[in-house]
Design a protein around this motif. Structure first.
Motif, PDB file in Angstrom:
ATOM      1  N   LEU A 281       0.852  -1.186   0.000  1.00 55.40           N
ATOM      2  CA  LEU A 281       0.000   0.000   0.000  1.00 55.40           C
ATOM      3  C   LEU A 281       0.887   1.236   0.000  1.00 55.40           C
ATOM      4  O   LEU A 281       1.699   1.438   0.912  1.00 55.40           O
ATOM      5  N   THR A 282       0.747   2.056  -1.019  1.00 56.07           N
ATOM      6  CA  THR A 282       1.685   3.152  -1.245  1.00 56.07           C
ATOM      7  C   THR A 282       1.616   4.250  -0.195  1.00 56.07           C
ATOM      8  O   THR A 282       2.584   4.989  -0.011  1.00 56.07           O
ATOM      9  N   ASP A 283       0.472   4.380   0.492  1.00 55.03           N
ATOM     10  CA  ASP A 283       0.346   5.451   1.489  1.00 55.03           C
ATOM     11  C   ASP A 283       0.740   4.989   2.889  1.00 55.03           C
ATOM     12  O   ASP A 283       0.606   5.751   3.853  1.00 55.03           O
ATOM     13  N   LEU A 284       1.226   3.750   3.005  1.00 56.55           N
ATOM     14  CA  LEU A 284       1.715   3.237   4.282  1.00 56.55           C
ATOM     15  C   LEU A 284       3.231   3.054   4.218  1.00 56.55           C
ATOM     16  O   LEU A 284       3.785   2.698   3.184  1.00 56.55           O
ATOM     17  N   SER A 285       3.890   3.267   5.341  1.00 55.50           N
ATOM     18  CA  SER A 285       5.327   3.028   5.405  1.00 55.50           C
ATOM     19  C   SER A 285       5.621   1.541   5.322  1.00 55.50           C
ATOM     20  O   SER A 285       4.716   0.701   5.414  1.00 55.50           O
TER      21      SER A 285
ATOM     22  N   PRO B 200       6.869   2.762  -0.064  1.00 55.67           N
ATOM     23  CA  PRO B 200       7.110   1.917  -1.239  1.00 55.67           C
ATOM     24  C   PRO B 200       7.733   2.645  -2.420  1.00 55.67           C
ATOM     25  O   PRO B 200       8.557   2.068  -3.138  1.00 55.67           O
ATOM     26  N   ARG B 201       7.379   3.913  -2.633  1.00 58.31           N
ATOM     27  CA  ARG B 201       7.933   4.650  -3.773  1.00 58.31           C
ATOM     28  C   ARG B 201       9.433   4.899  -3.630  1.00 58.31           C
ATOM     29  O   ARG B 201      10.110   5.230  -4.613  1.00 58.31           O
ATOM     30  N   GLU B 202       9.957   4.752  -2.418  1.00 55.77           N
ATOM     31  CA  GLU B 202      11.375   4.991  -2.160  1.00 55.77           C
ATOM     32  C   GLU B 202      12.205   3.708  -2.242  1.00 55.77           C
ATOM     33  O   GLU B 202      13.414   3.749  -2.019  1.00 55.77           O
ATOM     34  N   LEU B 203      11.570   2.602  -2.575  1.00 52.90           N
ATOM     35  CA  LEU B 203      12.248   1.314  -2.589  1.00 52.90           C
ATOM     36  C   LEU B 203      12.607   0.873  -3.993  1.00 52.90           C
ATOM     37  O   LEU B 203      11.888   1.160  -4.946  1.00 52.90           O
TER      38      LEU B 203
END
Length: 266
Positions: A96-100, A141-144
């Motif tokens: 989920l993109t809005d969760l860390s 998730p976008r940073e991975l």
């Protein structure tokens, strides 16, 4: 789910249909508890359809399917309870993109348990540490990278300590180094935690080294069931075509119409 005795999975005469068409038929298969089984085959032959049956998403049209010596239940409550004991690593990770990262891993624990927050956070740390990502807890998730995202998804799949893990094309979209890391993790975690692991893949050379048992699916059924050594020594034309990547042979190359049907089967 009870502690497994001998076999984690047992299929007898199973037929799987989708949209009125038979995708797989006459499936006879046993998977020993604590083993790593690779389910291989060309794209679109029904490997993911088999996974859908194992999780209870797809009810067999015929035959019997047992998970840890119990039939897959039909009732929604019983099915949910069974699924707590099955971890699934999806092709697209499903983060989920809005969760860390930490909150993604914590999600199954928050959904299915009432653990106190300090214990929940500690369990999340342990799962992330197991996949080598304890320091990434606060990232999103976008940073991975692709490999990191796959490892986070693996940590989340392991959150409830399931005895059975299902991997649906775990190497899709990964470079060779990330693929090696994922396969090494699957092997190490399976052995150290005593898991039964089912790896659905068409990546033969990456998957065989860690497998105890290999199942090859083609032409609507199981065409091979045995050890990796037996598979590689096989002289069966169908097996050789798949292993050697030959365009011509018993496995037909899909036409445009067949491609649409195979997409449904996958």
């Amino acid at each position: 789910m009870p502690v497994p005795a001998a076999n984690a999975l047992a299929l007898q005469g199973v037929r799987l249909d989708r949209g009125g068409r038979t995708i797989l038929r006459d499936l006879d298969l046993t998977v020993p508890a604590g083993s790593i089984t690779a389910v291989l085959g060309p794209s679109g032959t029904g490997k993911s359809t088999l996974l859908a049956a194992l999780t209870g998403e797809l009810v067999p049209a015929a035959g019997t399917l047992r998970v840890f010596d119990r039939p897959v239940p039909r009732g929604s409550r019983e099915l949910l309870e069974m699924r707590k004991g099955i971890g699934v690593l999806l092709q697209g990770n499903g983060l989920l993109t809005d969760l860390s990262v930490a909150e993604n891993v914590a999600l199954p624990l928050r959904t299915h348990t009432r653990l106190p927050e300090p214990l929940l956070r500690r369990l999340v740390e342990m799962k992330l540490n197991a996949v080598g990502l304890r320091g990434a807890a606060d990232l999103y998730p976008r940073e991975l990278s692709g490999g990191m995202a796959r490892r986070v998804a693996l940590a989340r799949a392991l959150a409830l300590d399931p005895p059975l893990m299902l991997y649906d094309e775990p190497l899709t979209g990964l470079d060779p180094i990330a693929s090696g890391v994922i396969m090494s993790l699957i092997q190490r975690l399976s052995r150290s935690l005593g898991l039964t692991s089912i790896i659905v893949s068409h990546h033969v050379h990456e998957t065989l080294p860690i497998a105890d048992q290999v199942v090859v699916i083609a032409n609507h059924g199981i065409v091979f069931d045995g050890t990796p050594a037996r598979l590689q020594a096989s002289t069966d034309p169908l097996i050789r075509q798949f292993l050697d990547g030959q365009p011509d042979g018993p496995i037909p190359f899909e036409s445009a119409r067949d491609g649409a049907a195979r997409a449904e089967a996958a």
